[in-house]
Design a protein around this motif. Structure first.
Motif, PDB file in Angstrom:
ATOM      1  N   VAL A   1      30.922  42.539  44.665  1.00  0.00           N
ATOM      2  CA  VAL A   1      30.957  43.949  44.802  1.00  0.00           C
ATOM      3  C   VAL A   1      29.999  44.615  43.857  1.00  0.00           C
ATOM      4  N   THR A   2      30.092  44.294  42.583  1.00  0.00           N
ATOM      5  CA  THR A   2      29.069  44.869  41.779  1.00  0.00           C
ATOM      6  C   THR A   2      28.957  43.657  40.812  1.00  0.00           C
ATOM      7  N   ASN A   3      27.982  43.819  39.594  1.00  0.00           N
ATOM      8  CA  ASN A   3      27.779  42.935  38.718  1.00  0.00           C
ATOM      9  C   ASN A   3      28.968  42.366  37.930  1.00  0.00           C
ATOM     10  N   ASP A   4      30.100  43.184  37.887  1.00  0.00           N
ATOM     11  CA  ASP A   4      31.141  42.751  36.785  1.00  0.00           C
ATOM     12  C   ASP A   4      32.413  42.671  37.871  1.00  0.00           C
ATOM     13  N   PHE A   5      32.262  42.691  39.268  1.00  0.00           N
ATOM     14  CA  PHE A   5      33.565  42.706  39.868  1.00  0.00           C
ATOM     15  C   PHE A   5      33.426  41.778  41.146  1.00  0.00           C
ATOM     16  N   VAL A   6      34.118  40.806  41.239  1.00  0.00           N
ATOM     17  CA  VAL A   6      34.068  39.834  42.233  1.00  0.00           C
ATOM     18  C   VAL A   6      35.234  39.550  43.018  1.00  0.00           C
ATOM     19  N   LEU A   7      35.315  39.809  44.389  1.00  0.00           N
ATOM     20  CA  LEU A   7      36.618  39.541  45.369  1.00  0.00           C
ATOM     21  C   LEU A   7      36.475  38.067  45.926  1.00  0.00           C
ATOM     22  N   ARG A   8      37.596  37.490  46.039  1.00  0.00           N
ATOM     23  CA  ARG A   8      37.440  36.158  46.626  1.00  0.00           C
ATOM     24  C   ARG A   8      38.756  35.770  47.501  1.00  0.00           C
ATOM     25  N   THR A   9      38.372  35.129  48.498  1.00  0.00           N
ATOM     26  CA  THR A   9      39.803  34.871  49.190  1.00  0.00           C
ATOM     27  C   THR A   9      39.223  33.479  50.102  1.00  0.00           C
TER      28      THR A   9
END
Length: 423
Positions: free
Chosen positions: A83-91
């Motif tokens: 999403v941003t350089n410091d936030f990741v969503l994963r599934t």
């Protein structure tokens, strides 16, 4: 890919008849082979857009053909959204299977002496049997029978008719590496990882819980449960066969919550903290005929448990060639059924017939040095269980009063030295 597995076990004659360690063990052998084909794809959806930095789709598929049960296809799908350089969503979602091993298919019978309570027996305090009098009589148990030994010998072993376990797994979570925790005065890097997981296994390879099998035999007189249990003329269980089978299902879910913190390099060295936690929200197991198994989070049963919370925290330090670490291992409290022990004051809750195994924390430490003149030589010395902590006493456990599958062997504080050489 082609693989072939072969295994054999050839015990000496004394072991076969049980004179070596008191447990008879028969020779066995077996083999199987497998052909597999697999494909993995990484598909970029977008990058540097209004929806975020990057979105990637991963696809994978594997076809396996086993000589023991035939072919199976298992897919896997995953999404990773930066999403941003410091936030990741994963599934991810995956289907899988586990083929029975050589030991599970062809393993010879092994014996274990388990702490079991016969429903047809009068209790230690003179309490009446909890099993139906008519059913107990049908099983050949005379009135007034009292179990002489709470340990019953149970044999288990392989089953050549086993099918593979099949599973469905789902996970979703995030990784947060905040900008204010990177290259700051208080932090070189700071990461928080949170993941929800859910697993569903069909046909899990296990033996039905021995106490559950004994209870269901008395309650139902069903040959499915009683065929492996024989009794002497006194009414006591004389043989108990508890072979591996494909249980109905196992469903479990929970959370993994991890924190990693690397502090800035200083004159006294660099420190790193890793804290990993698992929280089990649900664990449900059903037997092949739909019978509910007794395992659940926070419960001690059949010499094993599933703690609701387990936690490992490690603080490590590095300075030049020196390194050291301190590790804390925590297991949350458990509850067990007291059984006939409820008649004695050693049971923590006599009114409800339950006993609490208190939360337990172990501490370990290690110091190491890397030798420059011999590249890759790491010398280490450690002290485990620094504060000489014993595992909690387990009243229902058959192995020396503690759960060997959940806690360390109660050998107290111990030290070790180690040398690792890498080329």
């Amino acid at each position: 890919e082609y693989r072939k597995y072969e295994g054999r076990y050839d015990p000496d004659p004394l072991t076969v008849i049980g004179h070596y360690n008191g447990v008879p063990s028969l020779p066995t052998s077996g083999s199987y082979d497998v052909n597999e084909a697999y494909l993995e794809l990484s598909v970029p959806i977008f990058a540097k857009s209004a929806l975020g930095e990057k979105l990637d789709l991963s696809l994978a598929g594997r076809y396996s053909d086993y000589s023991t049960f035939g072919g199976e296809f298992t897919p896997k799908y995953g999404l990773r959204w930066q999403v941003t350089n410091d936030f990741v969503l994963r599934t991810s979602y995956a289907e899988g299977f586990r083929a029975p091993s050589i030991g599970e298919l062809y393993g010879s019978a092994a014996r274990a002496d388990l702490q079991l309570f016969d429903p047809c027996s009068v209790g230690l305090g003179g309490t009446p049997p909890r099993g139906s009098a008519a059913n107990c009589a049908a099983l050949g148990v005379p009135g007034g029978f009292q179990q002489a030994n709470s340990q019953i010998s149970v044999t288990t072993g392989g089953n050549a008719e086993l099918d593979p376990e099949r599973s469905r797994s789902f996970s979703a979570g995030f990784v947060w590496s905040p900008w204010f925790g990177s290259n700051a005065s208080w932090s070189e890097r700071f990461d928080v990882e949170v993941t929800f997981y859910r697993h569903h296994i069909e046909g899990a390879i296990q033996a039905i819980n021995a106490q559950t099998q004994l209870d269901l035999c008395v309650d139902t007189l069903d040959p499915l449960y009683c065929s492996g249990i024989t009794r002497a003329s006194t009414g006591a269980v004389s043989s108990f066969n508890n072979r591996l089978t494909n249980l109905g299902s196992i469903k479990t879910d929970g959370w993994d919550v991890d924190l990693f913190w690397t502090l800035p390099q200083t004159e006294i060295g660099q420190f790193k903290l890793g804290w990993q936690n698992t929280f089990v929200g649900r664990y449900e197991a059903l037997g092949a005929a739909g019978q509910k198994q007794p395992q659940e989070p926070g419960v001690e049963v059949a010499d094993s448990s599933i703690p609701e919370w387990t936690s490992n925290a490690t603080l490590s330090w590095n300075l030049s060639n020196w390194n050291a670490s301190w590790t804390v291992r925590h297991i949350s409290k458990l509850t067990e059924e007291c059984g006939d022990v409820a008649a004695f004051p050693i049971c923590s809750n006599q009114a409800e017939g339950t006993n609490e195994l208190s939360a337990t924390t172990f501490h370990d430490m290690q110091v190491g040095y890397k030798v420059d003149w011999m590249k890759g030589l790491q010398l280490s010395a450690g002290l485990n269980n620094v504060f000489d902590k014993d595992p909690p006493i387990c009243l229902s456990c058959s192995l020396n009063g503690y759960d060997a599958s959940t806690y360390d062997i109660p050998r107290g504080r111990y030290w070790y030295v180690r040398a690792d050489l890498r080329f």
